[in-house]
Structure formats: C-alpha cells, structure tokens
Design an enzyme around this catalytic site. Structure first.
Site, PDB file in Angstrom:
ATOM      1  N   LEU A   9       0.846  -1.200   0.000  1.00 46.44           N
ATOM      2  CA  LEU A   9       0.000   0.000   0.000  1.00 46.44           C
ATOM      3  C   LEU A   9       0.882   1.251   0.000  1.00 46.44           C
ATOM      4  O   LEU A   9       1.708   1.441   0.885  1.00 46.44           O
ATOM      5  CB  LEU A   9      -0.918   0.016   1.224  1.00 46.44           C
ATOM      6  CG  LEU A   9      -1.812  -1.216   1.411  1.00 46.44           C
ATOM      7  CD1 LEU A   9      -2.837  -0.952   2.517  1.00 46.44           C
ATOM      8  CD2 LEU A   9      -2.515  -1.601   0.122  1.00 46.44           C
ATOM      9  N   ARG A  16       1.682  14.918   6.110  1.00 49.59           N
ATOM     10  CA  ARG A  16       2.515  15.421   7.213  1.00 49.59           C
ATOM     11  C   ARG A  16       4.013  15.460   6.893  1.00 49.59           C
ATOM     12  O   ARG A  16       4.800  15.990   7.663  1.00 49.59           O
ATOM     13  CB  ARG A  16       2.248  14.592   8.479  1.00 49.59           C
ATOM     14  CG  ARG A  16       0.888  14.913   9.085  1.00 49.59           C
ATOM     15  CD  ARG A  16       0.721  14.234  10.414  1.00 49.59           C
ATOM     16  NE  ARG A  16       0.519  12.795  10.272  1.00 49.59           N
ATOM     17  CZ  ARG A  16       0.814  11.905  11.215  1.00 49.59           C
ATOM     18  NH1 ARG A  16       1.356  12.297  12.357  1.00 49.59           N
ATOM     19  NH2 ARG A  16       0.581  10.627  11.025  1.00 49.59           N
ATOM     20  N   LYS A  23       5.431  10.450  -0.322  1.00 45.88           N
ATOM     21  CA  LYS A  23       6.090  10.006   0.909  1.00 45.88           C
ATOM     22  C   LYS A  23       6.991   8.793   0.707  1.00 45.88           C
ATOM     23  O   LYS A  23       8.135   8.770   1.185  1.00 45.88           O
ATOM     24  CB  LYS A  23       5.029   9.688   1.960  1.00 45.88           C
ATOM     25  CG  LYS A  23       5.609   9.111   3.218  1.00 45.88           C
ATOM     26  CD  LYS A  23       4.648   9.136   4.351  1.00 45.88           C
ATOM     27  CE  LYS A  23       3.648   8.014   4.299  1.00 45.88           C
ATOM     28  NZ  LYS A  23       2.837   7.977   5.532  1.00 45.88           N
ATOM     29  N   LYS A 350      39.492  14.095 -13.061  1.00 49.44           N
ATOM     30  CA  LYS A 350      38.163  13.898 -13.662  1.00 49.44           C
ATOM     31  C   LYS A 350      38.312  13.226 -15.012  1.00 49.44           C
ATOM     32  O   LYS A 350      39.183  13.598 -15.796  1.00 49.44           O
ATOM     33  CB  LYS A 350      37.483  15.251 -13.834  1.00 49.44           C
ATOM     34  CG  LYS A 350      36.096  15.152 -14.429  1.00 49.44           C
ATOM     35  CD  LYS A 350      35.754  16.306 -15.354  1.00 49.44           C
ATOM     36  CE  LYS A 350      36.393  16.137 -16.717  1.00 49.44           C
ATOM     37  NZ  LYS A 350      35.943  17.107 -17.719  1.00 49.44           N
ATOM     38  N   ALA A 379      54.181  19.362  -8.362  1.00 45.83           N
ATOM     39  CA  ALA A 379      53.178  20.177  -7.671  1.00 45.83           C
ATOM     40  C   ALA A 379      52.544  21.156  -8.647  1.00 45.83           C
ATOM     41  O   ALA A 379      53.229  21.802  -9.432  1.00 45.83           O
ATOM     42  CB  ALA A 379      53.829  20.933  -6.529  1.00 45.83           C
ATOM     43  N   ASN A 385      42.241  21.571 -20.141  1.00 48.20           N
ATOM     44  CA  ASN A 385      41.446  20.737 -21.050  1.00 48.20           C
ATOM     45  C   ASN A 385      40.355  21.511 -21.770  1.00 48.20           C
ATOM     46  O   ASN A 385      39.743  20.980 -22.689  1.00 48.20           O
ATOM     47  CB  ASN A 385      40.827  19.562 -20.286  1.00 48.20           C
ATOM     48  CG  ASN A 385      39.926  20.026 -19.159  1.00 48.20           C
ATOM     49  OD1 ASN A 385      40.120  21.105 -18.595  1.00 48.20           O
ATOM     50  ND2 ASN A 385      38.943  19.223 -18.831  1.00 48.20           N
ATOM     51  N   ALA A 422      59.874  22.936 -14.942  1.00 48.14           N
ATOM     52  CA  ALA A 422      58.960  23.629 -14.033  1.00 48.14           C
ATOM     53  C   ALA A 422      58.437  24.899 -14.694  1.00 48.14           C
ATOM     54  O   ALA A 422      59.172  25.601 -15.379  1.00 48.14           O
ATOM     55  CB  ALA A 422      59.685  23.965 -12.731  1.00 48.14           C
TER      56      ALA A 422
HETATM   57  C1  UD1 Z   1      -3.475   1.336   9.936  1.00 46.91           C
HETATM   58  C2  UD1 Z   1      -4.382   0.338  10.628  1.00 46.91           C
HETATM   59  C3  UD1 Z   1      -4.062   0.314  12.123  1.00 46.91           C
HETATM   60  C4  UD1 Z   1      -2.606  -0.044  12.312  1.00 46.91           C
HETATM   61  C5  UD1 Z   1      -1.729   0.929  11.540  1.00 46.91           C
HETATM   62  C6  UD1 Z   1      -0.285   0.475  11.624  1.00 46.91           C
HETATM   63  C7  UD1 Z   1      -6.443   0.441   9.335  1.00 46.91           C
HETATM   64  C8  UD1 Z   1      -7.835   0.916   9.294  1.00 46.91           C
HETATM   65  N1  UD1 Z   1      -5.760   0.729  10.438  1.00 46.91           N
HETATM   66  O1  UD1 Z   1      -3.799   2.606  10.471  1.00 46.91           O
HETATM   67  O2  UD1 Z   1      -4.877  -0.629  12.802  1.00 46.91           O
HETATM   68  O3  UD1 Z   1      -2.284  -0.017  13.689  1.00 46.91           O
HETATM   69  O4  UD1 Z   1      -2.107   0.957  10.155  1.00 46.91           O
HETATM   70  O5  UD1 Z   1       0.529   1.305  10.877  1.00 46.91           O
HETATM   71  O6  UD1 Z   1      -5.973  -0.186   8.412  1.00 46.91           O
HETATM   72  N2  UD1 Z   1      -3.097   3.725   2.315  1.00 46.91           N
HETATM   73  C9  UD1 Z   1      -3.459   3.662   0.979  1.00 46.91           C
HETATM   74  N3  UD1 Z   1      -4.703   4.049   0.620  1.00 46.91           N
HETATM   75  C10 UD1 Z   1      -5.615   4.482   1.511  1.00 46.91           C
HETATM   76  C11 UD1 Z   1      -5.242   4.545   2.878  1.00 46.91           C
HETATM   77  C12 UD1 Z   1      -3.973   4.142   3.242  1.00 46.91           C
HETATM   78  O7  UD1 Z   1      -2.662   3.283   0.120  1.00 46.91           O
HETATM   79  O8  UD1 Z   1      -6.738   4.814   1.104  1.00 46.91           O
HETATM   80  C13 UD1 Z   1      -1.742   3.311   2.699  1.00 46.91           C
HETATM   81  C14 UD1 Z   1      -0.955   4.467   3.254  1.00 46.91           C
HETATM   82  O9  UD1 Z   1      -0.174   5.067   2.222  1.00 46.91           O
HETATM   83  C15 UD1 Z   1      -0.069   3.817   4.283  1.00 46.91           C
HETATM   84  C16 UD1 Z   1      -0.867   2.601   4.738  1.00 46.91           C
HETATM   85  O10 UD1 Z   1      -1.840   2.389   3.743  1.00 46.91           O
HETATM   86  O11 UD1 Z   1       1.129   3.342   3.745  1.00 46.91           O
HETATM   87  C17 UD1 Z   1      -1.510   2.789   6.106  1.00 46.91           C
HETATM   88  O12 UD1 Z   1      -2.432   3.823   6.037  1.00 46.91           O
HETATM   89  P1  UD1 Z   1      -2.681   4.799   7.244  1.00 46.91           P
HETATM   90  O13 UD1 Z   1      -3.768   5.713   6.892  1.00 46.91           O
HETATM   91  O14 UD1 Z   1      -1.407   5.357   7.707  1.00 46.91           O
HETATM   92  O15 UD1 Z   1      -3.241   3.768   8.338  1.00 46.91           O
HETATM   93  P2  UD1 Z   1      -3.306   4.032   9.861  1.00 46.91           P
HETATM   94  O16 UD1 Z   1      -4.376   5.004  10.145  1.00 46.91           O
HETATM   95  O17 UD1 Z   1      -1.965   4.317  10.379  1.00 46.91           O
END
Ligand code: UD1
Ligand code: CA
Length: 449
Positions: A9, A16, A23, A350, A379, A385, A422
């Site tokens: 994912l 943030r 990210k 280089k 030296a 070049n 030199a």
């Molecule tokens: C999720 C878990 C939580 C767990 C935590 C650990 C769920 C609902 N909750 O929460 O229980 O403790 O991870 O890190 O799953 N992402 C997508 N598409 C989306 C949403 C998220 O690709 O629509 C990806 C984000 O880029 C990220 C990952 O999924 O890499 C986790 O998503 P994030 O929203 O950070 O989940 P958490 O709220 O942290």
C-alpha cells in the site's frame, strides 16, 4: 512456501511530510522507502508485487519501473479500499496474499517470512502481525477474548478507555488466504469517517466463526511507519545502525560508528577500517584492508584492496589496489587510478585514467587525460582541457616527468620518458625522451642536451 502474492500500500497522501515528493520516495539510507517493501517481496516470492499507488503515482512508477505491477487508487478511501484495488490482478491467482505498507522501511524480511509461515500452518483465513509496545504510536489495538482468541481490531480513535490500555498493537501487516480475502473485502462497511478499514476483516472473520492467528514481535522499531520528517530521521538512525552493525559483524572496523554513514547498497571488504565522519554512498564498493577517512565521502565508486583514502571526496571513480589518496583530494566522474597511484593533497582528477604507480603528490588538475605508468606529476601541474568551447584530451606517456607548475594545453601529447621543466606552458606535443621548458615550451635541441 505456498504461492504468495504481495500487495504494497503506497497510495496515501503523506500530508505530514510537507513535501512535493510522494512520501514513499523519501530516502532511508539512500534508498526510497518503498524499495524496502519491494525488496522484501522479491525475497519471498517470484511474483512481482502489486503496488497500490495514488498520490504521486507517476513518480512512484518512474522510480520502480516495471519490476512491479501497479494499480491506481484514485481516491484514498482507506486501507480496505486500497487492497480491493488489487483484486482484478490477483483474484484467483495466488493462495496467499501478504499486505504491507510502502512507508515501513524497517520491517525485516524474516518477520514477514514468519508471518506467512504462521498463516500456512493454520486453517483460518488470516494471520496478523502484532507488536507489543508501551508506546501506542496511534496504532489499532488487538482485542482478545478471555480464551485469548482475537476478536477484533479497534482503531485508537474509537477505542474505549479500557481498550486503549491494550499493549498489543496491530502493525498493519497481514497474510490472507487469497480465496477468502477477495470476496470478503466487499463486506467491509464504510466507517463514520468515510473510510473502508481493512481491519474490519478481523471482526468479519470472527463473526463467521473463523480463527484469526497472530504473529507477534517485540521490536517496535520494525513497524514504525514514517509519517513525518521526524519519523524519517528515526528510521534513518535505526537503519544506519543496522547497516553498520552488519558490516562490523562482517569484519569491518569502525571508529565511532555513530558518525559513519553507509548506504544500503554499499559493499565493504574484510579488515577495512572506517574512521569517523565517513560516508559510503550509493553503489560504492570498498575492498579489503583499506583505511577510509576520517572525513571521506565516497559515492558510486569502486575502491580496490589496501587503499588509504584520507579526508577526500570520491565520486563515480575507480581506485585500484594500494592507492593512497588525500588528504583533500577530489576524484570526480570517470576518474580511474590504476594500482599503486599516489594522489596527495588538493589534487583533482576527472574523466581520466592514471596509470600504475603514477604520483601526483601536491595539488593540480588532471582532466580528460590518459596518464601512463610511473609518471611523475609535480606540484601544481594542470591539464588545460577546456578552450572555452570544447574539452580536449591530454596524453602523458609512461615514465614522463612533468615539472612543478607546468600547464599542459590540450590537445597535447607528452612522449614516453619526456621531461617538462617547471613552469612550462606546453602547447605542442613533446616527442619521446625529450626535454621541453619555457613559455611557450620549446624542445631542447639534440646538441645541447
Ligand atoms: C493502519 C491500521 C491500524 C494499524 C496501523 C499500523 C487500518 C484501518 N488501520 O492505520 O490498525 O495499527 O495501520 O501502521 O488499516 N493507504 C493507501 N490508501 C488508503 C489509505 C492508506 O494506500 O486509502 C496506505 C498508506 O499510504 C499507508 C498505509 O496504507 O502506507 C496505512 O495507512 P494509514 O492511513 O497510515 O493507516 P493508519 O491510520 O496508520
Ligand atoms: Ca599554477
């Protein structure tokens, strides 16, 4: 191992991070975070992983190329929705589906292997990776019944005070039975905040009377996701420490390892010593029994055995065995020092080959040059070049002796064993064995020599 597919994912916004870069492309130990997930996948299965992309999709594609498959999640509607995007590619394809994140670079492949193995060994539809931690990190809580069976995962936002005290957390990494996962994703209901939570699958499985297994780890750092640059710096520190310890255990000595920065992709030979404030970056390879630093920066370079590189910068260069470089030398792209070259202080090389045993002890510039074996560059010798429009070649043949402060105006050739006085400004080729001096340099005629 059963037939395994991996879904990574990586569609999340990463707001943030406050960055124009997605990210998962931020670097940890010189490598984009998502690559760690891709490499873990490659270690577990020959099937290319499916990466769920969304925000910054094009940048992620151009980073990972066609080593992986992609599905685009147009709107970030939650982790359940994200996994569902992979359904057209994977349904009916693999026995097991491992889900992990692109922003968890510290997760060890061994942990994933254990998780998959746990799922292989039991009959239920899934195994979840859990972590025991005092710091909740905002993670979902793993709720168990009195018999210790997993009942559900409750997100921190909606947990009761009692649930908030649970120290077993959901890491967000799961191994599913493929034929169970895909149809059940449809059963996830939209949450009050408008997201489809993948974690709802646990409750759904339990309601069906199924057994949900867990694999539990205690090293929280492994599952720390990166959401801010503060997290990024922490991940970097943990990764650096891991890398340094790996090399120390492989026979590399480090004085003050906390000041030594080694990228993931670097290789180092046994009994090499790294002095403080040394950076080995990119695809750098350092041989055995070298001494590097203090204060050296090597990037995408290859260094042989028994080399000594003091406070110097070496970029896209090759340094063969037994060379001594620095302090304060600069090897730039295409510099190649053959064996036993001595390059002392304030020199720059280089796009040049410098032959075996050649010495350039004190400042000077060698650019676009072919320097032979056993040449002495005094030296301050400079290969001029660049004529303002184009770069030209300098050739210095074996055994030539170039006096201090000589300027070699390219294109120019200094013959084998020739000598340049030199301060000479050499604008024409010097034949083999001759002596040239003066401004512009003239070859001393036979009778007088
Ligand atoms: C999720 C878990 C939580 C767990 C935590 C650990 C769920 C609902 N909750 O929460 O229980 O403790 O991870 O890190 O799953 N992402 C997508 N598409 C989306 C949403 C998220 O690709 O629509 C990806 C984000 O880029 C990220 C990952 O999924 O890499 C986790 O998503 P994030 O929203 O950070 O989940 P958490 O709220 O942290
Ligand atoms: Ca000079």
């Amino acid at each position: 191992m059963s037939d395994l597919a991996v879904v990574i994912l990586a569609a999340g916004q990463g707001t943030r991070m406050r960055s124009s870069r997605p990210k998962v492309l931020h670097l940890v130990a010189g490598k984009p975070m998502v690559r760690y997930a891709v490499e873990n996948a490659a270690a577990l299965t020959t099937r290319p992983p499916v990466v769920v992309i969304g925000v910054g999709a094009d940048a992620v594609r151009s980073e990972l190329g066609d080593a992986v498959s992609y599905v685009v999640q147009e709107q970030q509607l939650g982790t359940g929705h994200a996994v569902a995007q992979a359904r057209p590619l994977l349904e009916g394809q693999a026995d097991l589906v491992l889900v992990c994140y692109g922003d968890m670079p510290l997760l060890r492949v061994e942990t994933l292997r254990q998780l998959v193995q746990r799922q292989e060994e039991h009959d239920g539809p899934m195994t979840i990776l859990t972590v025991i931690s005092e710091d909740s990190m905002g993670f979902g809580r793993v709720v168990r019944d009195q018999q210790g069976r997993v009942r559900e995962i409750v997100e921190e936002k909606v947990a009761t005070p009692e649930q908030l005290r649970i120290r077993e957390l959901n890491a967000g990494v799961y191994c599913f039975q493929g034929d169970w996962l895909w149809p059940h994703l449809d059963q996830i209901q939209i949450s009050p905040v408008g997201e489809y939570y993948l974690t709802d699958l646990i409750g759904i499985a339990v309601a069906e009377g199924q057994d949900v297994a867990t694999y539990t780890i205690h090293d929280v750092s492994e599952v720390q996701g990166v959401n801010t640059r503060v997290h990024l710096a922490r991940a970097e520190a943990v990764m650096r420490k891991r890398i340094n310890e790996r090399w120390m255990l492989a026979g590399v000595t480090m004085l003050s390892p906390e000041t030594i920065y080694i990228d993931e992709s670097v290789e180092i030979g046994q009994d090499t010593v790294l002095y403080p404030n040394t950076y080995l970056l990119g695809h750098t390879v350092v041989g055995r029994e070298c001494e590097i630093g203090p204060g050296a920066l090597l990037c995408d370079s290859r260094v042989g055995d028994h080399c000594r590189i003091l406070s110097s910068v070496v970029e896209e260069a090759v340094v063969e065995d037994r060379c001594t470089v620095g302090p304060y030398a600069h090897l730039r792209r295409g510099a190649h020092l053959a064996e036993d070259v001595h390059m002392g202080n304030f020199g720059e090389v280089k796009n040049s080959y410098v032959g075996r045993g050649t010495r350039m002890g004190h400042f000077g510039y060698v650019g676009d040059a072919q320097v032979g074996v056993g040449v002495n560059l005094g030296a301050g010798v400079v290969t001029c070049n660049y004529d303002g429009e184009r770069k030209h070649q300098t050739v210095i043949e074996d055994g030539a002796f170039i006096g201090s402060d000589a300027l070699l105006v390219a294109p120019v050739r200094i013959g084998r064993g020739a000598r340049v006085g030199a301060g000479a400004v050499v604008t024409r080729d010097i034949p083999e064995g001759k002596l040239a001096y003066g401004v512009p340099a003239r070859v001393r005629d036979e009778e007088k020599s």
